[in-house]
Write an enzyme that holds these catalytic residues in place. Structure first.
Site: not given
Ligand code: S3P
Length: 457
Positions: A39, A139, A186, A337, A368
């Protein structure tokens, strides 16, 4: 996956043999490191691109997902280069300074890359086409399309808001005040990044806290970011538009989501005693450690230092018996995750573990919940799947093992079941290990060095 041309990125494209088989491991002893946080690596490259001048990044995760971000930034007119000393250099073009790419951005397997780029490109007055691999193309992107359209961008997507996607960036982007309908870092980040190139204040309210790497890094680059408490346990994040971001020197901490795999192996392989160095312990990422401690795990966190604006510590773990627990839905964003590997650990515990509030897991790199339940059954474990959770009846030690486990292009499913094979009576086989390189290139070599026996199947 299209790989970048230069240097060490080649490693990210490492094609691990499909299928893989993992047999009984020796106890894991001593110390190990894990690769840089995924991230944070995406965000470091992206914010480096939006600063004025040269950003240096140490410890960048050199995986296929992050390589996809580097390639996309080059297509947007930013020089991103590896250096001899292992660091990366990004020549930022300033907020609003990206150029229209002359072809589609292929973001491979990376949901983070596509959603954060959707935000960045939404407030640039040009058109960007985005696509990805089969998993990413399945997705949902509606969750970023909806707020970004409110900011003035337009989108064309396939049915269900799926890739390929055209982002027609707003000529006059507007700031918004947005309440997240799903707890997603995200989506929060996409809106905040779009807000950088919009006038005034862009505000995102989250009722359940999600990882705050974007907020921390924006501040690090000099943006004005205000965070207020909102309701019970929620927060409101405000970013002020048109900041002049200054370049940074950053070091990326080890990825807690990658560390979860050697940590789990050390818990379930008897006689293990392992210290994982320099792991990010951001409060938004440590739900797994909290849960494992409730299960009775021996996990000690060393002194916390700061690296690149993020808390970092060594994590020491010892094998031992574990008991099943109920994991509350509210903890999901802090370990979103980690559920596949937690499920593997739960299958080795005494008693039942109940995992709740996990509807989001159905739209990750794979479904998952289904992939984890099927993998556990293939290993002889007792599991039942609910619409938004799993109930795993612990075997009081590792389940028998077996497989093959269908990984559905999901790196975390692949790694979780290879870890199970390190402790199960029979080896575990997975159908495809090639996606492991999206987040943890070198996983097989690292685990084998620690005592695993993972080989082409
Ligand atoms: C992430 C947020 C998570 C996570 C992904 C990385 C990020 O997703 O599952 O692997 O870097 O902001 P979501 O924000 O959609 O839950």
């Amino acid at each position: 996956m299209t790989m970048p041309r230069a240097g060490r990125e080649g490693r990210a494209g490492e094609q691990l043999p499909h299928p893989l088989v993992s047999s009984a491991a020796a106890p894991l002893k001593g110390t190990c490191d894990v690769p840089g946080d995924k991230s944070i690596s995406h965000r470091a490259l992206m914010l480096g691109a939006l600063a004025v001048g040269e950003t240096r990044i140490r410890g960048l995760l050199e995986s296929a997902d992050v390589a996809a971000t580097a390639v996309a930034l080059r297509a947007l007119g930013v020089a991103v280069e590896p250096e001899e000393d292992g660091s990366w250099r990004v020549h930022g073009v300033g907020v609003g300074g990206l150029a229209e790419p002359d072809g589609p951005l292929d973001l491979g397997n990376s949901g983070t890359a596509v959603r954060l780029f959707a935000g960045i490109c939404a407030s640039h007055a040009f058109t960007t086409f985005m696509t990805g691999d089969r998993s990413l193309r399945s997705r949902p992107m509606g969750r970023v399309i909806e707020p970004l359209e409110r900011m003035g961008a337009r989108f064309e997507a396939r049915s269900g808001g799926r890739l390929p996607l055209a982002v027609i960036g707003a000529c006059d982007p507007m700031p918004i005040d947005y309440r997240l309908p799903v707890p997603s870092a995200q989506v929060k980040s996409a809106v905040l990044l779009a807000g950088l190139n919009a006038p005034g204040k862009t505000r995102v309210v989250e009722t359940v806290p999600t990882r705050d790497h974007t907020e921390r890094m924006l501040r690090r680059f000099g943006a004005q970011v205000d965070i207020e408490v909102e309701g019970e346990g929620g927060s409101a994040v405000t970013v002020v538009g048109y900041p002049e971001l200054g370049p940074c020197a950053l070091t990326v901490p080890g990825d807690p989501s990658a560390a979860a795999f050697p940590l789990a192996a050390a818990l379930i392989v008897p006689g293990s005693d392992l210290t994982i160095r320099n792991v990010g312990v951001n409060p938004g990422r440590i739900g797994l450690i909290e849960t494992l401690r409730e299960m009775g795990a021996s996990i000690e966190t060393g002194p916390v230092s700061e690296q690149g604006g993020e808390p970092v510590a060594d994590i020491a773990v010892r094998a031992g018996s574990l008991r099943g627990v109920e994991v509350p839905a509210a903890r999901a964003p802090g370990m979103i995750d980690e559920y596949p590997i937690l499920s593997v650990i739960a299958a080795c515990a005494d008693g039942t573990t109940r995992l709740n509030g996990l509807a989001e897991l159905r739209v990750k790199e794979s479904d998952r919940l289904e992939a984890t339940a099927a993998g556990l059954r293939a290993a002889g474990a007792d599991v039942s799947e609910r619409e938004d959770g799993l109930d795993i009846v612990g075997h009081g030690g590792p389940p028998p093992g077996g497989g093959p486990v269908a990984t559905h292009m999901d790196h975390r499913i692949a790694m979780a079941f290879l870890v199970l094979g390190m402790a199960s009576g029979k080896p575990m086989t997975i159908d495809d290990g090639s996606m492991i390189g999206t987040s943890y290139p070198g996983f097989v070599a690292d685990m084998n060095r620690l005592g695993a026996s993972i080989a082409a199947g």
